[in-house]
Design a protein around this motif. Sequence first.
Motif, PDB file in Angstrom:
ATOM      1  N   LEU A 130     -18.611 -11.732  -7.823  1.00  0.00           N
ATOM      2  CA  LEU A 130     -19.528 -11.316  -6.762  1.00  0.00           C
ATOM      3  C   LEU A 130     -20.443 -12.488  -6.446  1.00  0.00           C
ATOM      4  O   LEU A 130     -20.776 -13.269  -7.360  1.00  0.00           O
ATOM      5  CB  LEU A 130     -20.393 -10.118  -7.209  1.00  0.00           C
ATOM      6  CG  LEU A 130     -19.702  -8.778  -7.453  1.00  0.00           C
ATOM      7  CD1 LEU A 130     -20.738  -7.745  -7.911  1.00  0.00           C
ATOM      8  CD2 LEU A 130     -18.976  -8.270  -6.209  1.00  0.00           C
ATOM      9  N   CYS A 131     -20.855 -12.628  -5.205  1.00  0.00           N
ATOM     10  CA  CYS A 131     -21.742 -13.717  -4.803  1.00  0.00           C
ATOM     11  C   CYS A 131     -22.757 -13.177  -3.801  1.00  0.00           C
ATOM     12  O   CYS A 131     -22.373 -12.708  -2.745  1.00  0.00           O
ATOM     13  CB  CYS A 131     -20.910 -14.833  -4.169  1.00  0.00           C
ATOM     14  SG  CYS A 131     -21.900 -16.117  -3.365  1.00  0.00           S
ATOM     15  N   PHE A 132     -24.043 -13.205  -4.194  1.00  0.00           N
ATOM     16  CA  PHE A 132     -25.120 -12.746  -3.297  1.00  0.00           C
ATOM     17  C   PHE A 132     -26.361 -13.597  -3.489  1.00  0.00           C
ATOM     18  O   PHE A 132     -26.709 -13.854  -4.644  1.00  0.00           O
ATOM     19  CB  PHE A 132     -25.439 -11.269  -3.544  1.00  0.00           C
ATOM     20  CG  PHE A 132     -24.325 -10.364  -3.064  1.00  0.00           C
ATOM     21  CD1 PHE A 132     -24.156 -10.124  -1.713  1.00  0.00           C
ATOM     22  CD2 PHE A 132     -23.450  -9.802  -3.969  1.00  0.00           C
ATOM     23  CE1 PHE A 132     -23.113  -9.314  -1.265  1.00  0.00           C
ATOM     24  CE2 PHE A 132     -22.402  -9.004  -3.533  1.00  0.00           C
ATOM     25  CZ  PHE A 132     -22.238  -8.753  -2.181  1.00  0.00           C
ATOM     26  N   ILE A 173     -22.132 -12.517 -16.218  1.00  0.00           N
ATOM     27  CA  ILE A 173     -22.471 -13.932 -16.388  1.00  0.00           C
ATOM     28  C   ILE A 173     -22.998 -14.374 -15.031  1.00  0.00           C
ATOM     29  O   ILE A 173     -22.428 -14.013 -14.000  1.00  0.00           O
ATOM     30  CB  ILE A 173     -21.221 -14.736 -16.795  1.00  0.00           C
ATOM     31  CG1 ILE A 173     -20.814 -14.379 -18.230  1.00  0.00           C
ATOM     32  CG2 ILE A 173     -21.445 -16.238 -16.655  1.00  0.00           C
ATOM     33  CD1 ILE A 173     -19.548 -15.078 -18.716  1.00  0.00           C
ATOM     34  N   GLU A 174     -24.096 -15.132 -15.023  1.00  0.00           N
ATOM     35  CA  GLU A 174     -24.663 -15.552 -13.729  1.00  0.00           C
ATOM     36  C   GLU A 174     -24.610 -17.079 -13.585  1.00  0.00           C
ATOM     37  O   GLU A 174     -24.857 -17.812 -14.544  1.00  0.00           O
ATOM     38  CB  GLU A 174     -26.106 -15.062 -13.628  1.00  0.00           C
ATOM     39  CG  GLU A 174     -26.770 -15.406 -12.308  1.00  0.00           C
ATOM     40  CD  GLU A 174     -28.056 -14.621 -12.084  1.00  0.00           C
ATOM     41  OE1 GLU A 174     -27.972 -13.389 -11.885  1.00  0.00           O
ATOM     42  OE2 GLU A 174     -29.142 -15.228 -12.115  1.00  0.00           O
ATOM     43  N   PHE A 175     -24.303 -17.502 -12.376  1.00  0.00           N
ATOM     44  CA  PHE A 175     -24.225 -18.944 -12.057  1.00  0.00           C
ATOM     45  C   PHE A 175     -25.335 -19.286 -11.076  1.00  0.00           C
ATOM     46  O   PHE A 175     -25.500 -18.592 -10.057  1.00  0.00           O
ATOM     47  CB  PHE A 175     -22.872 -19.272 -11.410  1.00  0.00           C
ATOM     48  CG  PHE A 175     -21.714 -18.867 -12.275  1.00  0.00           C
ATOM     49  CD1 PHE A 175     -21.235 -19.727 -13.250  1.00  0.00           C
ATOM     50  CD2 PHE A 175     -21.138 -17.610 -12.140  1.00  0.00           C
ATOM     51  CE1 PHE A 175     -20.175 -19.344 -14.070  1.00  0.00           C
ATOM     52  CE2 PHE A 175     -20.085 -17.220 -12.950  1.00  0.00           C
ATOM     53  CZ  PHE A 175     -19.608 -18.087 -13.919  1.00  0.00           C
ATOM     54  N   ARG A 176     -26.058 -20.356 -11.384  1.00  0.00           N
ATOM     55  CA  ARG A 176     -27.099 -20.827 -10.448  1.00  0.00           C
ATOM     56  C   ARG A 176     -27.030 -22.338 -10.343  1.00  0.00           C
ATOM     57  O   ARG A 176     -26.540 -23.006 -11.260  1.00  0.00           O
ATOM     58  CB  ARG A 176     -28.478 -20.441 -10.965  1.00  0.00           C
ATOM     59  CG  ARG A 176     -28.734 -18.962 -10.847  1.00  0.00           C
ATOM     60  CD  ARG A 176     -30.137 -18.732 -10.395  1.00  0.00           C
ATOM     61  NE  ARG A 176     -30.517 -17.350 -10.584  1.00  0.00           N
ATOM     62  CZ  ARG A 176     -31.759 -16.921 -10.490  1.00  0.00           C
ATOM     63  NH1 ARG A 176     -32.744 -17.775 -10.234  1.00  0.00           N
ATOM     64  NH2 ARG A 176     -32.033 -15.657 -10.646  1.00  0.00           N
ATOM     65  N   SER A 177     -27.577 -22.834  -9.259  1.00  0.00           N
ATOM     66  CA  SER A 177     -27.418 -24.257  -8.984  1.00  0.00           C
ATOM     67  C   SER A 177     -28.681 -24.819  -8.355  1.00  0.00           C
ATOM     68  O   SER A 177     -29.409 -24.093  -7.670  1.00  0.00           O
ATOM     69  CB  SER A 177     -26.241 -24.390  -8.018  1.00  0.00           C
ATOM     70  OG  SER A 177     -26.268 -25.626  -7.392  1.00  0.00           O
ATOM     71  N   ALA A 189     -15.441  -4.198 -18.055  1.00  0.00           N
ATOM     72  CA  ALA A 189     -15.083  -5.352 -17.212  1.00  0.00           C
ATOM     73  C   ALA A 189     -16.245  -6.340 -17.235  1.00  0.00           C
ATOM     74  O   ALA A 189     -17.327  -6.039 -17.767  1.00  0.00           O
ATOM     75  CB  ALA A 189     -14.821  -4.872 -15.789  1.00  0.00           C
ATOM     76  N   LEU A 190     -16.002  -7.522 -16.689  1.00  0.00           N
ATOM     77  CA  LEU A 190     -17.039  -8.550 -16.635  1.00  0.00           C
ATOM     78  C   LEU A 190     -17.276  -8.940 -15.174  1.00  0.00           C
ATOM     79  O   LEU A 190     -16.316  -9.142 -14.421  1.00  0.00           O
ATOM     80  CB  LEU A 190     -16.602  -9.782 -17.436  1.00  0.00           C
ATOM     81  CG  LEU A 190     -17.632 -10.912 -17.460  1.00  0.00           C
ATOM     82  CD1 LEU A 190     -18.796 -10.578 -18.406  1.00  0.00           C
ATOM     83  CD2 LEU A 190     -16.982 -12.224 -17.891  1.00  0.00           C
ATOM     84  N   ILE A 191     -18.562  -9.080 -14.803  1.00  0.00           N
ATOM     85  CA  ILE A 191     -18.905  -9.555 -13.452  1.00  0.00           C
ATOM     86  C   ILE A 191     -19.298 -11.027 -13.541  1.00  0.00           C
ATOM     87  O   ILE A 191     -20.167 -11.388 -14.345  1.00  0.00           O
ATOM     88  CB  ILE A 191     -20.088  -8.744 -12.871  1.00  0.00           C
ATOM     89  CG1 ILE A 191     -19.746  -7.269 -12.773  1.00  0.00           C
ATOM     90  CG2 ILE A 191     -20.509  -9.310 -11.511  1.00  0.00           C
ATOM     91  CD1 ILE A 191     -20.918  -6.360 -12.395  1.00  0.00           C
ATOM     92  N   LEU A 192     -18.658 -11.867 -12.743  1.00  0.00           N
ATOM     93  CA  LEU A 192     -19.091 -13.257 -12.602  1.00  0.00           C
ATOM     94  C   LEU A 192     -19.964 -13.281 -11.359  1.00  0.00           C
ATOM     95  O   LEU A 192     -19.470 -13.097 -10.241  1.00  0.00           O
ATOM     96  CB  LEU A 192     -17.885 -14.193 -12.452  1.00  0.00           C
ATOM     97  CG  LEU A 192     -16.941 -14.229 -13.663  1.00  0.00           C
ATOM     98  CD1 LEU A 192     -15.767 -15.168 -13.392  1.00  0.00           C
ATOM     99  CD2 LEU A 192     -17.672 -14.654 -14.935  1.00  0.00           C
ATOM    100  N   TYR A 193     -21.273 -13.447 -11.539  1.00  0.00           N
ATOM    101  CA  TYR A 193     -22.230 -13.296 -10.438  1.00  0.00           C
ATOM    102  C   TYR A 193     -22.734 -14.662 -10.004  1.00  0.00           C
ATOM    103  O   TYR A 193     -23.448 -15.346 -10.741  1.00  0.00           O
ATOM    104  CB  TYR A 193     -23.396 -12.415 -10.899  1.00  0.00           C
ATOM    105  CG  TYR A 193     -24.265 -11.935  -9.768  1.00  0.00           C
ATOM    106  CD1 TYR A 193     -23.822 -10.940  -8.908  1.00  0.00           C
ATOM    107  CD2 TYR A 193     -25.532 -12.471  -9.555  1.00  0.00           C
ATOM    108  CE1 TYR A 193     -24.612 -10.487  -7.851  1.00  0.00           C
ATOM    109  CE2 TYR A 193     -26.334 -12.020  -8.504  1.00  0.00           C
ATOM    110  CZ  TYR A 193     -25.859 -11.027  -7.665  1.00  0.00           C
ATOM    111  OH  TYR A 193     -26.633 -10.577  -6.626  1.00  0.00           O
ATOM    112  N   ASP A 194     -22.336 -15.072  -8.805  1.00  0.00           N
ATOM    113  CA  ASP A 194     -22.721 -16.381  -8.278  1.00  0.00           C
ATOM    114  C   ASP A 194     -23.995 -16.204  -7.444  1.00  0.00           C
ATOM    115  O   ASP A 194     -23.968 -15.590  -6.378  1.00  0.00           O
ATOM    116  CB  ASP A 194     -21.562 -16.921  -7.423  1.00  0.00           C
ATOM    117  CG  ASP A 194     -21.821 -18.332  -6.926  1.00  0.00           C
ATOM    118  OD1 ASP A 194     -22.952 -18.820  -7.048  1.00  0.00           O
ATOM    119  OD2 ASP A 194     -20.865 -18.945  -6.401  1.00  0.00           O
TER     120      ASP A 194
END
Length: 411
Positions: free
Chosen positions: A181-183, A241-245, A209-214
Amino acid sequence: MIRINENYPKLSSSYLFSEVSRRVAAFQASHPGAQLIRMGIGDVTLPLPPSVVSAFRDAVQELAAEDTFHGYGPDLGYDFLRGPIAEIDYRARGADIDPGEIVISDGSKCDTANIQEIFAHDLHIAIPDPVYPVYVDTNVMAGRTGSFRDGRYGGLIYLDSTEENGFVPDLPKSRVDLVYLCFPNNPTGATITREQLAAWVDYARKSKALILYDAAYVAFIRDPSLPRSIFEIPGARECAIEFRSFSKTAGFTGTRCAFTVVPRDCKAWDSAGGAHSLLDLWSRRQATKFNGVSYPVQRAAAAVYTPEGQEETKALSDYYLGNAKIIREKLGGLGFACTGGENSPYIWVKTDMESWKFFDLLLEKAGVVVTPGAGFGMCGEGYVRVSAFNKKENVQKAMQKIAGAAKDLAV
Ligand code: MLT
């Protein structure tokens, strides 16, 4: 005999943004005097903020002296960066994340791609459509998608994001183990409410399940009711799991720094039913395959969390959001239906014609480069993505040129 990874030929012939660049280069070669305005790839145009540059410069200076020199850094990142991230991006917003759950990296593109290495090969993977193409392409490279037929990969579960569902996909109808997911969303610019995100977290927990959250575009959220992190949702520590940049937040697209948040409670299972910590697996992967982000870049990123850095980086996103408002208003005024651009630097524009055709027309008639929606998936057909990452004067000029070409664009 050396042989290839036979998943690579299953990929579409070029990466979306490479294909856009190729077409633009061909156009420029045949129209040498053409002045183009680039609103395609989401690459920032404003310089790094002063407090970031100053921290960067001081850190380079440290490397120049024997008693302050740094060689290899800690595997998962320096505490001077992980601490403020935990405090300001998470705890200050009620999300229970500690610095030890943050892994510093050189980009969310790499992290969202590399993370799959720690999962089983035969997962049921759900990917929204339209979507940032890296999620799909890297799964193809890893052999997880089956082959491409009639516009889609047979082994993926596609979650349609359309006008009808407000570009927020519905929960899957069949079994899913891993979901991206990406929001705020790339490419549609849509946002997700707290209630919608809570429904996803609930789904993931119930189905293990696992959410990969961008959350690469979180800096553009202005609506205080919207969640900035999935970890603001109770229960998400177990299933996300969350991704940030720093790329879009602080202008680091060329400087490179990002992070991944993997809570200690987040587990995945082996075939015998044993639970494993995903933080341990991801830390092991990074320590083995990555030698970290350079000391000056991590110091520069840490400056984002000083009071001056917070103010300066907010000014950056305010500036791009100002551009987004101009784009929305002008294109809306010309009769185009637009989504996004309010809590996002991307505006998703309905074209009522094939998106590559619209891309070519816009290039030829207005000299404006956008990204064709079809490049983000089947549901992107009939749309283009317009990026607000440009100088305000260029955005204004682009809007004038589009208005001048409106009759050719079938609005
Ligand atoms: C985009 O235009 O979608 C982004 O620049 C891609 C990225 O951040 O890698």
